[in-house]
Design a protein around this motif. Structure first.
Motif, PDB file in Angstrom:
ATOM      1  N   ILE A  39      -5.870  -0.276  -6.886  1.00  0.00           N
ATOM      2  CA  ILE A  39      -4.896   0.617  -6.251  1.00  0.00           C
ATOM      3  C   ILE A  39      -3.591  -0.125  -5.994  1.00  0.00           C
ATOM      4  O   ILE A  39      -2.502   0.381  -6.285  1.00  0.00           O
ATOM      5  N   ARG A  40      -3.701  -1.350  -5.482  1.00  0.00           N
ATOM      6  CA  ARG A  40      -2.506  -2.145  -5.224  1.00  0.00           C
ATOM      7  C   ARG A  40      -1.733  -2.391  -6.525  1.00  0.00           C
ATOM      8  O   ARG A  40      -0.510  -2.246  -6.582  1.00  0.00           O
ATOM      9  N   GLY A  41      -2.467  -2.738  -7.590  1.00  0.00           N
ATOM     10  CA  GLY A  41      -1.810  -2.998  -8.875  1.00  0.00           C
ATOM     11  C   GLY A  41      -1.087  -1.776  -9.403  1.00  0.00           C
ATOM     12  O   GLY A  41       0.054  -1.861  -9.862  1.00  0.00           O
ATOM     13  N   LEU A  42      -1.738  -0.615  -9.335  1.00  0.00           N
ATOM     14  CA  LEU A  42      -1.116   0.620  -9.807  1.00  0.00           C
ATOM     15  C   LEU A  42       0.109   0.970  -8.983  1.00  0.00           C
ATOM     16  O   LEU A  42       1.135   1.406  -9.526  1.00  0.00           O
ATOM     17  N   CYS A  43       0.022   0.771  -7.687  1.00  0.00           N
ATOM     18  CA  CYS A  43       1.168   1.056  -6.813  1.00  0.00           C
ATOM     19  C   CYS A  43       2.335   0.122  -7.123  1.00  0.00           C
ATOM     20  O   CYS A  43       3.487   0.549  -7.189  1.00  0.00           O
ATOM     21  N   ALA A  68      -2.957   5.801  -8.965  1.00  0.00           N
ATOM     22  CA  ALA A  68      -3.542   5.160  -7.777  1.00  0.00           C
ATOM     23  C   ALA A  68      -4.275   6.180  -6.923  1.00  0.00           C
ATOM     24  O   ALA A  68      -5.367   5.919  -6.404  1.00  0.00           O
ATOM     25  N   MET A  69      -3.677   7.370  -6.789  1.00  0.00           N
ATOM     26  CA  MET A  69      -4.310   8.432  -6.000  1.00  0.00           C
ATOM     27  C   MET A  69      -5.622   8.871  -6.657  1.00  0.00           C
ATOM     28  O   MET A  69      -6.607   9.147  -5.984  1.00  0.00           O
ATOM     29  N   GLN A  70      -5.626   8.916  -7.996  1.00  0.00           N
ATOM     30  CA  GLN A  70      -6.851   9.294  -8.702  1.00  0.00           C
ATOM     31  C   GLN A  70      -7.959   8.272  -8.473  1.00  0.00           C
ATOM     32  O   GLN A  70      -9.119   8.630  -8.268  1.00  0.00           O
ATOM     33  N   ILE A  71      -7.588   6.997  -8.529  1.00  0.00           N
ATOM     34  CA  ILE A  71      -8.573   5.943  -8.266  1.00  0.00           C
ATOM     35  C   ILE A  71      -9.094   6.067  -6.849  1.00  0.00           C
ATOM     36  O   ILE A  71     -10.287   5.881  -6.571  1.00  0.00           O
ATOM     37  N   THR A 105      -4.851   0.844   3.967  1.00  0.00           N
ATOM     38  CA  THR A 105      -3.524   0.273   4.219  1.00  0.00           C
ATOM     39  C   THR A 105      -2.758   0.084   2.918  1.00  0.00           C
ATOM     40  O   THR A 105      -1.573   0.399   2.817  1.00  0.00           O
ATOM     41  N   ILE A 106      -3.449  -0.436   1.905  1.00  0.00           N
ATOM     42  CA  ILE A 106      -2.835  -0.650   0.585  1.00  0.00           C
ATOM     43  C   ILE A 106      -2.304   0.665   0.023  1.00  0.00           C
ATOM     44  O   ILE A 106      -1.203   0.724  -0.541  1.00  0.00           O
ATOM     45  N   LEU A 107      -3.067   1.728   0.177  1.00  0.00           N
ATOM     46  CA  LEU A 107      -2.651   3.028  -0.353  1.00  0.00           C
ATOM     47  C   LEU A 107      -1.357   3.497   0.316  1.00  0.00           C
ATOM     48  O   LEU A 107      -0.415   3.917  -0.353  1.00  0.00           O
TER      49      LEU A 107
END
Length: 385
Positions: free
Chosen positions: A302-306, A314-317, A337-339
């Motif tokens: 998620i962090r990488g995609l963001c 990221a939302m899909q993951i 928090t990352i999201l």
């Protein structure tokens, strides 16, 4: 300057080292003007700035306003009676090189003796780096030939510059020769020395040589690091995901930690360096081999995609966490928090605020985290928590 006044009023030590901490802090946050005011105060109190004071200020000046302004600042410092040393001039030399003004940097470098300073190995390395990465090998070799003596003998950094630049230009075997010379010279080699070669070999799809290089690393007790993992991931760009995974499998068997922990580390390392797509490709192979992703793994993805601006992905993951929860792998506070941070980095502050509020209502993020994120991204101006 209120902080300084309070320190002085309460009898805290106000020596050069103390001021340097403040100067550096201000410079790091882009407050060059305040840093210069602090310098004047330092001089007024009779405290002599040292090389670190000047280097912090000059580095901040060239990063904020360019190297020309940094040079003017150095002239002003000298006019006020300041006595910068070679460190300050090396900072300006770095600034010229970072701006791609290599020829000016060389002239500046050659003028150092006239300013009362003999270039040291750091000075040579700064110029050498630019010459090598620009492929100006004849000039680089001439500079190398000068590097003789206690203060300017080639260092580990010198060798790593040569290896990295040669590999980047596709001169892989020449880079390997330099690495061998480094080893014969009893210099301490590390993963930093091997990683550019591994990356180029992967680019050239020479898997056998990659394996040989990694074996040599381990034999010489050079532990693969984040840079090594990202170098191997170059194979994924070449459509050789299976080969990359096979190499990671081999490395996993040679680690002191469990394969699961090793694979988590690999995925996290790739995502931190903007290689999220290869991370997904390898994750697929890893799961087929028995690796079970946990909340830490998904947090990394998620962090990488963001970071790469792929917020929708990221939302899909994030939604697959329902599957994780069913298997007993609960997302933790770090994941949430990352999201929120990812959404905020994309400039969607209203959505970030709404998501944070919802997560807080569900009691999956603490009040402390909420307050930190509100302050960091000014979310309170959007939604009232």
């Amino acid at each position: 300057m209120q902080l300084v006044e309070k320190m002085e009023a309460h009898g805290y030590p106000t020596n050069t080292v103390t001021y340097n901490s403040l100067v550096r802090g201000l410079c790091m946050h882009g407050n060059l003007k305040q840093s210069l005011q602090l310098l004047d105060r330092l001089i007024q109190k009779g405290l002599v700035p040292n090389e670190f004071t000047y280097s912090f200020l000059l580095e901040a000046a060239y990063k904020e306003k360019g190297v020309n302004e940094a040079t003017k600042l150095l002239d002003e410092i000298i006019a006020k009676g300041g006595k910068p040393n070679l460190v300050s001039y090396n900072v300006l030399l770095t600034g010229l090189c970072k701006e791609g003004r290599t020829d000016e940097a060389i002239r500046f470098f050659r003028d150092l003796p006239a300013k009362g300073f003999n270039p040291n190995v750091v000075s040579y390395n700064i110029v050498l780096r630019n010459l090598c990465y620009e492929g100006r090998w004849k000039e680089a070799n001439e500079l190398l030939a000068e590097m003789d003596g206690d203060d300017r003998s080639p260092s580990v950094v010198t060798y790593n510059i040569l290896i990295g630049s040669l590999a980047l230009h596709g001169r892989t075997y020449h880079a390997m020769d330099v690495l061998d010379e480094m080893i014969r010279g009893r210099f301490k080699v590390s993963a930093t020395s091997y990683n550019p070669i591994i990356a180029q070999l992967c680019q050239e799809e020479k898997v056998d040589l990659v394996v040989k290089c990694l074996d040599q690393m381990i034999y010489r007790r050079c532990k693969p690091n984040e840079g090594t993992y990202n170098a191997i991931a170059v194979l994924c760009e070449q459509g050789m995901v299976q080969e990359a995974f096979s190499i990671f499998q081999s490395l996993a068997s040679k680690q002191s930690s469990s394969p699961n922990d090793f694979y988590k580390s690999v995925i996290s390392s790739l995502c931190r360096k903007g290689n999220t797509y290869p991370a997904f490709q390898l994750l697929y192979e890893m799961t087929k081999s028995g690796f079970t992703p946990d909340s830490y793994t998904y947090s990394s993805l998620i962090r990488g995609l963001c970071l790469e601006g792929m917020l929708q992905a990221a939302m899909q993951i994030f939604m697959v966490f329902e599957m994780l929860i069913e298997k007993g792998y609960m997302p933790n506070e770090t994941t949430y928090t990352i999201l929120v941070e990812g959404i905020a980095h994309e400039g969607q502050m209203e959505l970030a605020a709404q998501v944070l509020k919802e997560l807080h209502m569900r009691e999956v993020v603490s009040q402390h985290v909420v307050e930190r994120l509100i302050m960091q991204y000014n979310l309170s101006a959007i939604d009232n928590f």
